[in-house]
Design an enzyme around this catalytic site. Sequence first.
Site, short mmCIF file in Angstrom:
data_model
loop_
_atom_site.label_atom_id
_atom_site.label_comp_id
_atom_site.label_asym_id
_atom_site.label_seq_id
_atom_site.Cartn_x
_atom_site.Cartn_y
_atom_site.Cartn_z
CB CYS A 1 -0.96 -0.01 1.19
SG CYS A 1 -0.13 -0.06 2.80
CB THR A 2 0.20 4.86 0.37
OG1 THR A 2 -0.90 4.78 -0.53
CG2 THR A 2 0.97 6.15 0.11
#
Length: 331
Positions: A178-179
């Site tokens: 994810c980020t």
Amino acid sequence: MENNQYNILLYYCYAKIENPEEYREQHHLFCVENNIRGRIIISDEGLNGTVSGLKEDCEKYMAYVHGDPRFAKTEFKIDEHDKHAFTKIHVRYKPEIVHSALRHLDPNVKTGKHLDPEEFKKLKDQEDVVILDVRSNYEHELGRFKNALTLDIDNFRDFPEKVKELEHLKNKKVLTYCTGGIKCEKASAFLLEQGFEDVYQLHGGIIKYGMEAGGEDFEGKCYVFDNRIAVDVNKVNPKVISTCHVCGTNSDRMVNCANPSCNAHIPMCEECGWKMEGACSDDCKENPEKRPYDGTGYYQKNTNGYNPYKGLKRPSVKEQITKLEGEPNNS
């Protein structure tokens, strides 16, 4: 030569907080006194934030967080910038530091195996590996790892339901990303709970991978939750994969629809941005509430009369009851 006097910090830490509302007020006050701006969530299960400030102020902030034994392990992703990435400071209490519908899971007890960027890079192309993007549609449509499996979700809280579609992958090594890493903590823990046995997560997320491994094979840009909207990751073999929402040409220029009731996160080329006045459709363009388009597609909330101390001190339940009891009965 860029004058990057500011830092942008991205971080999270799962740690028990006994009195989260009391700590929220302390944390808020420190940010105000040290000109830190951004969005911070305080919860019983930890803290999560993206903030900006002058480099020296960010150093003070990181020392403040690390100085608390509960958060000593917090890892900050640090980026340079030429100005604040936020106009305000918001420090809020919420039940979870990322809304997941998985409050029963504690990543400190069980979660996927952490891979540093170089380990992830070596493992991601192996034949028995599946790379799983756990982010929302508008994020992975802008950028994702080459050959990554994406899920049709508008919010991370939809992730648990979508895992039902992954049953056939239980014999694979599943690499989640994810980020910044926070969603993977719960996502990988949930996969383990559902019977997946070989589960990993990219430690520090896409942002750390770009900083430490050159971003190789991450195609497109990474959506971020500050006024930059999207950032470059890949310095090795970059590629644009998103297309303009209006005309369909290749574009990794991300905007929010100028119609505030829509506010869709979409790629839009510069020409269409001006043509549509920042709106994603003709209907949104004609909306009487449409915000003025300045070419960026990012809309700061009105800061007139902004008071950074607002929300700093909230009355306790006891104080609220006392106040109500002291008010005249007009019934």
